[in-house]
Design a protein around this motif. Structure first.
Motif, PDB file in Angstrom:
ATOM      1  N   GLY A  89      42.033  38.985  54.277  1.00  0.00           N
ATOM      2  CA  GLY A  89      40.956  39.258  55.252  1.00  0.00           C
ATOM      3  C   GLY A  89      39.982  40.149  54.892  1.00  0.00           C
ATOM      4  N   ALA A  90      40.334  41.129  53.935  1.00  0.00           N
ATOM      5  CA  ALA A  90      39.122  41.914  53.269  1.00  0.00           C
ATOM      6  C   ALA A  90      37.806  41.253  52.451  1.00  0.00           C
ATOM      7  N   ILE A  91      38.506  40.378  51.814  1.00  0.00           N
ATOM      8  CA  ILE A  91      37.563  39.471  50.936  1.00  0.00           C
ATOM      9  C   ILE A  91      36.791  38.409  52.045  1.00  0.00           C
TER      10      ILE A  91
ATOM     11  N   THR B 267      42.384  51.745  40.646  1.00  0.00           N
ATOM     12  CA  THR B 267      42.818  52.292  42.154  1.00  0.00           C
ATOM     13  C   THR B 267      41.732  51.688  43.013  1.00  0.00           C
ATOM     14  N   GLY B 268      41.877  51.017  44.095  1.00  0.00           N
ATOM     15  CA  GLY B 268      40.769  50.868  45.102  1.00  0.00           C
ATOM     16  C   GLY B 268      40.838  49.444  45.906  1.00  0.00           C
ATOM     17  N   ASP B 269      39.735  49.341  46.522  1.00  0.00           N
ATOM     18  CA  ASP B 269      39.476  48.137  47.068  1.00  0.00           C
ATOM     19  C   ASP B 269      38.897  46.848  46.161  1.00  0.00           C
ATOM     20  N   ILE B 270      39.585  45.938  46.201  1.00  0.00           N
ATOM     21  CA  ILE B 270      39.077  44.751  45.125  1.00  0.00           C
ATOM     22  C   ILE B 270      37.691  44.175  45.653  1.00  0.00           C
ATOM     23  N   THR B 271      37.333  44.463  46.896  1.00  0.00           N
ATOM     24  CA  THR B 271      35.973  43.906  47.213  1.00  0.00           C
ATOM     25  C   THR B 271      34.820  44.529  46.990  1.00  0.00           C
TER      26      THR B 271
ATOM     27  N   LEU C 132      47.650  42.845  43.325  1.00  0.00           N
ATOM     28  CA  LEU C 132      49.005  42.814  43.081  1.00  0.00           C
ATOM     29  C   LEU C 132      49.535  41.765  44.036  1.00  0.00           C
ATOM     30  N   ILE C 133      49.601  40.476  43.692  1.00  0.00           N
ATOM     31  CA  ILE C 133      49.722  39.387  44.515  1.00  0.00           C
ATOM     32  C   ILE C 133      51.252  39.371  44.986  1.00  0.00           C
ATOM     33  N   SER C 134      51.335  39.126  46.191  1.00  0.00           N
ATOM     34  CA  SER C 134      52.680  39.128  46.980  1.00  0.00           C
ATOM     35  C   SER C 134      53.466  40.468  47.259  1.00  0.00           C
ATOM     36  N   SER C 135      52.538  41.299  46.916  1.00  0.00           N
ATOM     37  CA  SER C 135      53.489  42.787  47.190  1.00  0.00           C
ATOM     38  C   SER C 135      53.123  43.386  48.572  1.00  0.00           C
ATOM     39  N   GLY C 136      52.262  42.696  49.356  1.00  0.00           N
ATOM     40  CA  GLY C 136      51.920  43.368  50.641  1.00  0.00           C
ATOM     41  C   GLY C 136      52.830  42.455  51.673  1.00  0.00           C
ATOM     42  N   VAL C 137      51.910  41.650  52.446  1.00  0.00           N
ATOM     43  CA  VAL C 137      52.703  40.769  53.532  1.00  0.00           C
ATOM     44  C   VAL C 137      53.859  40.093  52.993  1.00  0.00           C
ATOM     45  N   TYR C 138      53.936  39.598  51.907  1.00  0.00           N
ATOM     46  CA  TYR C 138      54.993  38.757  51.103  1.00  0.00           C
ATOM     47  C   TYR C 138      56.289  39.632  50.575  1.00  0.00           C
ATOM     48  N   ARG C 139      55.926  41.043  50.633  1.00  0.00           N
ATOM     49  CA  ARG C 139      57.023  41.876  50.433  1.00  0.00           C
ATOM     50  C   ARG C 139      57.758  41.722  49.318  1.00  0.00           C
TER      51      ARG C 139
ATOM     52  N   MET D 165      43.586  45.201  37.212  1.00  0.00           N
ATOM     53  CA  MET D 165      44.517  44.878  38.058  1.00  0.00           C
ATOM     54  C   MET D 165      44.068  45.919  39.098  1.00  0.00           C
ATOM     55  N   VAL D 166      43.605  45.753  40.302  1.00  0.00           N
ATOM     56  CA  VAL D 166      43.277  46.491  41.529  1.00  0.00           C
ATOM     57  C   VAL D 166      44.295  46.913  42.214  1.00  0.00           C
ATOM     58  N   LEU D 167      44.930  48.121  42.045  1.00  0.00           N
ATOM     59  CA  LEU D 167      45.904  48.630  42.931  1.00  0.00           C
ATOM     60  C   LEU D 167      45.382  49.420  44.070  1.00  0.00           C
TER      61      LEU D 167
ATOM     62  N   ALA E  16      44.695  36.896  47.042  1.00  0.00           N
ATOM     63  CA  ALA E  16      46.056  36.863  47.425  1.00  0.00           C
ATOM     64  C   ALA E  16      46.049  36.156  48.721  1.00  0.00           C
ATOM     65  N   ALA E  17      45.843  34.520  48.715  1.00  0.00           N
ATOM     66  CA  ALA E  17      45.663  33.769  49.892  1.00  0.00           C
ATOM     67  C   ALA E  17      47.060  33.264  50.587  1.00  0.00           C
ATOM     68  N   ASN E  18      46.789  32.501  51.549  1.00  0.00           N
ATOM     69  CA  ASN E  18      47.951  31.600  51.828  1.00  0.00           C
ATOM     70  C   ASN E  18      47.445  30.166  51.876  1.00  0.00           C
ATOM     71  N   SER E  19      48.475  29.259  52.195  1.00  0.00           N
ATOM     72  CA  SER E  19      48.331  27.846  51.636  1.00  0.00           C
ATOM     73  C   SER E  19      47.138  27.257  52.720  1.00  0.00           C
TER      74      SER E  19
ATOM     75  N   GLY F 144      42.125  31.925  55.614  1.00  0.00           N
ATOM     76  CA  GLY F 144      42.263  33.550  55.796  1.00  0.00           C
ATOM     77  C   GLY F 144      43.502  34.052  56.325  1.00  0.00           C
ATOM     78  N   GLY F 145      43.247  35.122  56.429  1.00  0.00           N
ATOM     79  CA  GLY F 145      44.660  36.130  56.802  1.00  0.00           C
ATOM     80  C   GLY F 145      44.500  37.504  56.760  1.00  0.00           C
ATOM     81  N   GLY F 146      45.322  38.372  56.662  1.00  0.00           N
ATOM     82  CA  GLY F 146      45.239  39.655  56.590  1.00  0.00           C
ATOM     83  C   GLY F 146      45.091  40.116  55.225  1.00  0.00           C
ATOM     84  N   GLY F 147      45.453  41.541  55.042  1.00  0.00           N
ATOM     85  CA  GLY F 147      45.344  42.252  53.477  1.00  0.00           C
ATOM     86  C   GLY F 147      44.381  42.069  52.859  1.00  0.00           C
TER      87      GLY F 147
HETATM   88  N1  AR6 Z   1      42.302  45.689  47.724  1.00  0.00           N
HETATM   89  C1  AR6 Z   1      43.023  45.906  46.890  1.00  0.00           C
HETATM   90  N2  AR6 Z   1      44.509  45.791  47.178  1.00  0.00           N
HETATM   91  C2  AR6 Z   1      44.677  45.436  48.471  1.00  0.00           C
HETATM   92  C3  AR6 Z   1      43.725  45.361  49.464  1.00  0.00           C
HETATM   93  C4  AR6 Z   1      42.298  45.530  49.111  1.00  0.00           C
HETATM   94  N3  AR6 Z   1      41.154  45.556  50.070  1.00  0.00           N
HETATM   95  N4  AR6 Z   1      44.236  45.199  50.704  1.00  0.00           N
HETATM   96  C5  AR6 Z   1      45.682  45.104  50.388  1.00  0.00           C
HETATM   97  N5  AR6 Z   1      45.887  45.248  49.256  1.00  0.00           N
HETATM   98  P1  AR6 Z   1      48.551  41.357  50.512  1.00  0.00           P
HETATM   99  P2  AR6 Z   1      50.338  39.116  49.903  1.00  0.00           P
HETATM  100  C6  AR6 Z   1      46.989  45.372  48.529  1.00  0.00           C
HETATM  101  O1  AR6 Z   1      49.184  41.400  51.887  1.00  0.00           O
HETATM  102  O2  AR6 Z   1      51.349  40.216  49.936  1.00  0.00           O
HETATM  103  C7  AR6 Z   1      47.533  37.674  54.025  1.00  0.00           C
HETATM  104  O3  AR6 Z   1      47.629  37.526  55.281  1.00  0.00           O
HETATM  105  C8  AR6 Z   1      48.422  45.365  49.369  1.00  0.00           C
HETATM  106  O4  AR6 Z   1      48.585  46.912  49.506  1.00  0.00           O
HETATM  107  O5  AR6 Z   1      47.091  41.463  50.695  1.00  0.00           O
HETATM  108  O6  AR6 Z   1      50.344  37.996  48.679  1.00  0.00           O
HETATM  109  C9  AR6 Z   1      47.470  36.313  53.481  1.00  0.00           C
HETATM  110  O7  AR6 Z   1      46.452  35.376  54.119  1.00  0.00           O
HETATM  111  C10 AR6 Z   1      49.368  44.879  48.408  1.00  0.00           C
HETATM  112  O8  AR6 Z   1      49.681  45.676  47.153  1.00  0.00           O
HETATM  113  O9  AR6 Z   1      48.923  39.819  50.118  1.00  0.00           O
HETATM  114  C11 AR6 Z   1      48.717  35.540  53.314  1.00  0.00           C
HETATM  115  O10 AR6 Z   1      49.070  35.044  54.437  1.00  0.00           O
HETATM  116  C12 AR6 Z   1      48.589  43.780  47.669  1.00  0.00           C
HETATM  117  O11 AR6 Z   1      47.356  43.994  47.884  1.00  0.00           O
HETATM  118  C13 AR6 Z   1      49.483  36.889  52.903  1.00  0.00           C
HETATM  119  O12 AR6 Z   1      49.084  37.902  53.254  1.00  0.00           O
HETATM  120  C14 AR6 Z   1      48.800  42.290  48.150  1.00  0.00           C
HETATM  121  O13 AR6 Z   1      49.035  42.496  49.500  1.00  0.00           O
HETATM  122  C15 AR6 Z   1      49.624  37.121  51.329  1.00  0.00           C
HETATM  123  O14 AR6 Z   1      50.703  38.289  51.080  1.00  0.00           O
END
Ligand code: AR6
Length: 175
Positions: free
Chosen positions: A34-36, A7-11, A119-126, A153-155, A21-24, A28-31
């Motif tokens: 952004g942190a990386i 559990t924690g911050d992957i960075t 956990l790829i795609s499980s944030g912004v990508y829903r 696997m960093v959750l 978990a980038a975008n095409s 850069g982006g969020g989640g």
């Molecule tokens: N460390 C570990 N896990 C994290 C962290 C962190 N620092 N921050 C978020 N998570 P996401 P996606 C979890 O949205 O769904 C970006 O804008 C988060 O809770 O980062 O693949 C990209 O540029 C979730 O469970 O990635 C793309 O546009 C998981 O990491 C888009 O978001 C993935 O969430 C990609 O969306």
């Protein structure tokens, strides 16, 4: 290859390679993305821009992976991969599994022994978290990497960790 859930911050991970978990766009982006970039500094973005100016003029396709420096992170490489946006109408899970398999193949090519994945795609990508874990485990086992000894696997939070723990225990994969 051992799979560990943390559990924690992957960075904050100290590994050979951190998966993003980038975008095409690779710009850069969020989640996690952004942190990386925030913590890794501008060297990562610089290499991403160079990739866009060369091999990936149209961006990195969904399901593919590519490595750059890890800048100031405690890792040697960041492996950028692009997960699919979740769709209720279309099964995009092969693309999600591909992110794990391709990232592992890139890690293998670099000679990385320890790799941290979000956990790829499980944030912004829903993507629903439980199925995201199922696809992660399947994708990791699609790629018979030999150099990679440990996958972390960093959750991001305890709830997601509990979901992942349950899926891992119920799966055919042992730790
Ligand atoms: N460390 C570990 N896990 C994290 C962290 C962190 N620092 N921050 C978020 N998570 P996401 P996606 C979890 O949205 O769904 C970006 O804008 C988060 O809770 O980062 O693949 C990209 O540029 C979730 O469970 O990635 C793309 O546009 C998981 O990491 C888009 O978001 C993935 O969430 C990609 O969306």
């Amino acid at each position: 290859m051992r799979i560990e859930l943390v559990t924690g911050d992957i960075t904050a991970e100290q590994v050979d390679a951190i998966v993003n978990a980038a975008n095409s766009s690779l710009l850069g982006g969020g989640g996690v993305d952004g942190a990386i970039h925030r913590k890794g500094g501008p060297a990562i973005l610089e290499e991403c821009r160079a990739l866009r100016a060369s091999r990936y003029g149209r961006g990195l396709p969904v399901g593919q992976a590519v490595a750059t420096t890890a800048g100031r992170l405690c890792a040697r490489w960041v492996i950028h991969t692009v997960g699919p946006v979740f769709s209720a109408d279309e099964d995009r899970s092969p693309l999600l599994r591909g992110c794990y398999a391709r990232s592992l193949a890139v890690a293998e090519g670099l000679g990385a022994r320890t790799v941290a994945f979000p956990l790829i795609s499980s944030g912004v990508y829903r993507w629903p978290k439980e199925d995201a874990v199922v696809q992660a485990l399947a994708g990791l086992h699609d790629e018979p990497a030999t150099t990679v000894e440990q996958v972390r696997m960093v959750l991001f939070d305890a709830d997601t960790h509990a979901v992942a723990e349950r899926v891992l225990r119920a799966s055919e994969y042992t730790r």
